[in-house]
Design an enzyme around this catalytic site. Sequence first.
Site, PDB file in Angstrom:
ATOM      1  N   THR A 134       0.805  -1.227   0.000  1.00 54.39           N
ATOM      2  CA  THR A 134       0.000   0.000   0.000  1.00 54.39           C
ATOM      3  C   THR A 134       0.836   1.275   0.000  1.00 54.39           C
ATOM      4  O   THR A 134       1.943   1.310   0.564  1.00 54.39           O
ATOM      5  CB  THR A 134      -0.915   0.001   1.249  1.00 54.39           C
ATOM      6  OG1 THR A 134      -1.416   1.332   1.450  1.00 54.39           O
ATOM      7  CG2 THR A 134      -0.173  -0.407   2.517  1.00 54.39           C
ATOM      8  N   GLU A 136       0.255   3.596   1.860  1.00 51.77           N
ATOM      9  CA  GLU A 136       0.388   4.006   3.261  1.00 51.77           C
ATOM     10  C   GLU A 136       1.798   3.743   3.793  1.00 51.77           C
ATOM     11  O   GLU A 136       2.201   4.324   4.801  1.00 51.77           O
ATOM     12  CB  GLU A 136      -0.633   3.274   4.134  1.00 51.77           C
ATOM     13  CG  GLU A 136      -2.046   3.791   4.013  1.00 51.77           C
ATOM     14  CD  GLU A 136      -2.211   5.206   4.545  1.00 51.77           C
ATOM     15  OE1 GLU A 136      -1.999   5.413   5.737  1.00 51.77           O
ATOM     16  OE2 GLU A 136      -2.547   6.102   3.751  1.00 51.77           O
ATOM     17  N   TYR A 158      -1.565   0.108  10.985  1.00 55.71           N
ATOM     18  CA  TYR A 158      -1.863  -0.558   9.702  1.00 55.71           C
ATOM     19  C   TYR A 158      -0.631  -0.522   8.802  1.00 55.71           C
ATOM     20  O   TYR A 158      -0.197  -1.561   8.275  1.00 55.71           O
ATOM     21  CB  TYR A 158      -3.052   0.147   9.026  1.00 55.71           C
ATOM     22  CG  TYR A 158      -3.246  -0.229   7.568  1.00 55.71           C
ATOM     23  CD1 TYR A 158      -3.851  -1.439   7.218  1.00 55.71           C
ATOM     24  CD2 TYR A 158      -2.839   0.620   6.548  1.00 55.71           C
ATOM     25  CE1 TYR A 158      -4.030  -1.787   5.873  1.00 55.71           C
ATOM     26  CE2 TYR A 158      -3.023   0.288   5.208  1.00 55.71           C
ATOM     27  CZ  TYR A 158      -3.617  -0.917   4.883  1.00 55.71           C
ATOM     28  OH  TYR A 158      -3.786  -1.262   3.556  1.00 55.71           O
ATOM     29  N   LYS A 162       1.757  -3.562   7.442  1.00 56.09           N
ATOM     30  CA  LYS A 162       1.934  -3.807   6.007  1.00 56.09           C
ATOM     31  C   LYS A 162       3.420  -3.709   5.609  1.00 56.09           C
ATOM     32  O   LYS A 162       3.841  -4.302   4.625  1.00 56.09           O
ATOM     33  CB  LYS A 162       1.104  -2.808   5.198  1.00 56.09           C
ATOM     34  CG  LYS A 162      -0.401  -3.101   5.214  1.00 56.09           C
ATOM     35  CD  LYS A 162      -0.749  -4.220   4.233  1.00 56.09           C
ATOM     36  CE  LYS A 162      -2.247  -4.406   4.086  1.00 56.09           C
ATOM     37  NZ  LYS A 162      -2.590  -5.401   3.064  1.00 56.09           N
TER      38      LYS A 162
END
Length: 363
Positions: A134, A136, A158, A162
């Site tokens: 991601t 992110e 999160y 990841k």
Amino acid sequence: MAKKTALITGVTGQDGAYLLEFLLAKGYAVHGVRRRASLFNTDRIDHLLHDVHTQGNDLTLHYGDMTDSSSLIRIVERTQADEIYNLAAQSHVAVSFEQPEYTANADGLGTMRLLEAIRIVGLERKTRFYQASTSELYGLVQEPLQNEKTPFYPRSPYAASKLYAYWMTVNYRESYQMFACNGILFNHESPVRGEIFVTRKITRALARIKLGIQERLFLGNVHARRDWGHARDYVRAMWMMLQHDTPDDFVIASGAQHSVKDFVDLAARELGMPLRWEGSGLDEKAYCWQTGACVVEVDPRYFRPAEVETLLGDATKARRELGWSPETSFEELVSEMVQADLAEAKRDQLVRNNGFKYAEHFE
Ligand code: NDP
Ligand code: GDR
């Protein structure tokens, strides 16, 4: 030629549903991992499940969970898939601050469990693996335009989870010569996006406000800027990565950036209800109807402990090496989401005004 077999974790999610449809259309036999829930959780793929009986779709669902190694080993062993797409995750950034341990378990350790399952079953030279990484990961961005070489700076439980999954995928590629790829996907949306992600929250609420069945929409940081694309285009990129000659990591992005505020403006215009912004600079408090009644308001309860203010992807490598490019523009995406939510709001309005029986006959 024998059919190719794919396994999708997270098949009941937004991307899982689009990828499932894409792979079935390509003639794959597809297996999906679903979680047991107390209510039906297959809404997004029910039309395809129904077709198993009517059209002979080659689709099988298995109960499993990313936090449960034994179920993953059993499913990998049973399916012997040519391609595994690991899409399952606790995918909400704000929720990850509330449930950091679970998020790490499902998103981080869960990926390791699945990679290990492939190795335990002895499929590391056969099965190609896609990891849903991601944008992110970039978090507090270090460069204005992010590509595969941009340093990571995760800003949430999160993103940190990841990050572990990203490196485990690279590590299994390098240690065991697995065909394992990270797709570093920037935000992608659709009419079946979860209702608590900002885009769908906006299109759903504005459609309902337009029809008079909701009064207000409360948002958090409306100045956050994102690179938004359509999920349909992005699942195609996942598949293209696994058809490539060599395993690698790719950024998938539209290359255009908009703020949450821009998204609200465009969605409202699509509904024919332009909103006037009240306030100035960073103190803006509310959007208002031109008539004066405030319908969109900032509520600090939706602010995050640490925010990702800006993301903008550079997908040059995917264009060059995979031949991938997006087919849906930002404007088309917003329009498709708004029109779908308007149709849903009309059904809700009918139920509210006339009861369920009448709405059953509504197209
Ligand atoms: P969704 O939240 O829509 O779907 C997540 C899926 O994962 C659902 O099927 C959910 O099941 C399943 N799931 C959650 N926890 C578990 C668990 N413990 N065990 C098994 N399954 C689980 O996400 P998206 O479809 O939007 O995203 C797909 C993946 O891509 C995610 O990993 C996400 O983090 C990542 N990603 C998404 C981006 C986006 O913009 N959409 C961008 C970049 C990466 P259930 O239906 O039962 O809840
Ligand atoms: P994001 O998506 O955190 O980028 O993660 P989300 O739509 O939740 O937030 C985008 C930005 O909008 C701001 N925001 C709000 N967000 C939500 N959810 N609700 C609000 O009311 C609101 N108001 C403002 C947020 O602060 C943020 O800056 C998504 C997920 O799909 C991840 O799984 C994925 O990895 C990334 O995209 C890429």
